[in-house]
Enzyme design. Structure first.
Site, mmCIF file in Angstrom:
data_model
loop_
_atom_site.group_PDB
_atom_site.id
_atom_site.type_symbol
_atom_site.label_atom_id
_atom_site.label_comp_id
_atom_site.label_asym_id
_atom_site.label_seq_id
_atom_site.Cartn_x
_atom_site.Cartn_y
_atom_site.Cartn_z
ATOM 1 C CE LYS A 72 -3.800 2.054 2.732
ATOM 2 N NZ LYS A 72 -4.626 1.895 3.971
ATOM 3 C CB SER A 147 -8.111 3.707 3.084
ATOM 4 O OG SER A 147 -7.198 3.098 3.994
ATOM 5 C CB SER A 171 -8.198 0.761 5.881
ATOM 6 O OG SER A 171 -8.937 1.936 5.754
HETATM 7 N N1 GLN Z 1 -12.886 4.242 6.543
HETATM 8 C C1 GLN Z 1 -12.310 4.690 7.759
HETATM 9 C C2 GLN Z 1 -11.893 6.117 7.606
HETATM 10 O O1 GLN Z 1 -12.193 6.682 6.622
HETATM 11 C C3 GLN Z 1 -11.140 3.813 8.125
HETATM 12 C C4 GLN Z 1 -9.957 4.081 7.302
HETATM 13 C C5 GLN Z 1 -8.772 3.233 7.699
HETATM 14 O O2 GLN Z 1 -8.909 2.201 8.351
HETATM 15 N N2 GLN Z 1 -7.603 3.702 7.314
HETATM 16 O O3 GLN Z 1 -11.282 6.695 8.440
#
Ligand code: GLN
Length: 484
Positions: A72, A147, A171
């Site tokens: 990532k 994400s 995420s």
């Molecule tokens: N979707 C969540 C957010 O927008 C979690 C994102 C993540 O785990 N990096 O913060």
């Protein structure tokens, strides 16, 4: 044989017995990328030449010797771009390896390719990437989750043997569920965060995306452990996570949290998860109803704490030290202001503003401090539940993958995509998502994820429970049909 279709464990066997070489493994993946990534758009960057040089000299006797792993775009890999899919880090080349990357290298793996993500890991669909939209391999008009959507999509599409992602509120588990692969968020402190670009430091964890639970255990073996460069990493012993995968489930108690089986969850998701739970009973596990009474507050608490931490962490992107810098500033304030105005996307700005607000004097007590107290209550919910059970079992997401563009105008709706994953980050517990069936929507089969949450530092138990289900069902054998 198409090497790219193999699991990591299978590939490892091929490499060890010299039935295939690391160069062949890399070329197979590169061929697959060339065929399908024009549809998926999961990768942001690859350096094939550098990877081939590493493959040519790889030591296949090491645990992950010669195996390329996608990363990532939030983890520093020395000599490669690390942009967090943000304009503000355009042109930044990582000068060092994150600890997890150094550990992968020590295990013989080759970090290969940077995967797309929501900008700074803020989002649930990868649509907040400033670079491009990644498609869900099962339906190209749908999102892969986020994400870490790029990492999930490339593993599900067979464009990577495995990938690393980060999970702050879901995420890893959420995109794994929506793409039909295995995603593991380790216990907070299990894996060093050194070299992971920080979003919310008290919640962030690095973890693997894989085709199987065994593969996940293999990667966790490599990246776990105390790191003097991350004071929050914990000196817990690191067992061989593959050693206990095959234990049977007799005497195991699984908790079904009442608060996670609610109205509003997609009926096909609900039925797939309930079926999986009955399957666990047939494997000898005992199912117990448990309660996590503060679940309702998790999303609100998360969006106060995560934005507060993000507003502090992202202050470092000032145009002086990294990446983008606004042209011809008239003074220092103009330099900061325009650099950040031009460099950050709308969701990141929204979070910085919200986080700054909840930390500001007069509001700190009302929001930030109160959210910290509720976080403690949420953590206590888990501690109590784990007095009765070995793991908690529930859906990973309330629905299968939604259509691209469907929620971009409604941030609150987007935030609810993590309703079932966020609490484990607030409490610090490990969680895993594994495929448990499909929902048919508009004639298309979309993967459904089963989430298992474990006791702190009991990834071995968690992986054992996940593996037993995976190996006694057939979901892992299904692959998306992609235009070739
Ligand atoms: N979707 C969540 C957010 O927008 C979690 C994102 C993540 O785990 N990096 O913060």
């Amino acid at each position: 044989m198409d090497l790219a279709a193999l699991t990591l464990a299978e590939l490892r066997e091929q490499l060890r017995t010299r039935a295939a070489s690391p160069l062949e493994a890399l070329d197979a993946v590169e061929r697959r990328i060339a065929a399908v990534d024009p549809h998926i758009h999961g990768y942001l960057h690859r350096d094939l030449e550098q990877a081939r040089a590493l493959a040519a000299t790889a030591d296949v006797t090491l645990p992950l010797g010669g195996i390329p792993i996608a990363i990532k775009d939030v983890l520093n890999v020395r000599g490669q771009p690390c942009t967090c899919a943000s304009k503000i880090l355009e042109g930044y080349i990582a000068p060092y390896d994150a600890t997890a990357i150094a550990q992968l290298r020590a295990a013989g793996a080759i970090p290969y390719g940077r995967t797309n993500m929501d900008e700074f890991a803020m989002g649930s669909s990868t649509e907040n990437s400033s670079v491009r939209v990644t498609a869900n391999p099962w339906d190209l008009s749908r999102i892969p989750g986020g994400s870490s959507g790029g990492s999930a999509a490339v593993v599900a599409a067979g464009e990577a043997y495995a990938a690393l992602g980060s999970d702050t509120g879901g995420s890893i588990r959420q995109p794994a569920a929506l793409c039909g692969c295995v995603g593991l968020k380790p216990t907070y402190g299990r894996v060093s965060r050194f070299g992971l670009v920080a979003f919310a430091s008290s919640l962030d964890q690095i973890g693997p995306f894989t085709k199987t639970v065994r593969d996940s255990a293999l990667i966790l073996n490599a990246i776990s452990g105390r790191d003097p460069q991350d004071s929050t990493s914990v000196a817990e012993p690191v067992p061989d996570f593959t050693a206990t995968l095959d234990r049977d489930l007799k005497g195991i108690r699984l908790g079904m949290p009442r608060e996670y089986f609610i109205d509003g969850i997609d009926p096909q998701v609900d039925s797939a998860v309930r079926k999986a739970i009955r399957h666990y009973e047939s494997l000898g596990a005992e199912i117990v109803e448990v309660s996590l009474p503060h679940t309702d507050y998790a999303v609100a608490v998360y969006y106060i704490l995560a934005t507060a931490e993000a507003s502090a962490n992202l202050a470092r992107f000032d145009g002086v030290r990294y990446g983008h810098r606004a042209a011809n500033p008239v003074n220092l304030l103009d330099h900061y202001g325009r650099t950040r105005e031009e460099g950050f996307g709308p969701e990141v700005k929204r979070r910085i503003i919200l986080g700054t607000y909840v930390l500001s004097s007069g509001y700190y007590d009302a929001y930030y401090l109160r959210a910290q107290k509720v976080r403690t209550l949420i953590r206590q919910d888990f501690t109590r539940a784990f007095e009765q059970v070995d793991a908690i079992v529930c859906p990973t997401t309330p629905e299968p993958a939604f259509k691209a563009g469907e929620r971009t105008g409604d941030p609150l709706k987007m935030y609810l995509a993590d309703i079932f994953t966020i609490a484990a980050n607030l409490a610090g517990n490990p969680g895993i998502s594994i495929p448990c069936g499909f929902a048919e929507i508009e004639g298309v089969q979309l993967p459904v994820g089963l989430q298992l949450i474990g006791k702190p530092f009991d990834e071995a138990g968690l992986l054992n429970i996940a593996h037993a289900y995976e190996q006694s069902t057939e979901w892992r054998l299904r692959r998306p049909a992609l235009p070739a």
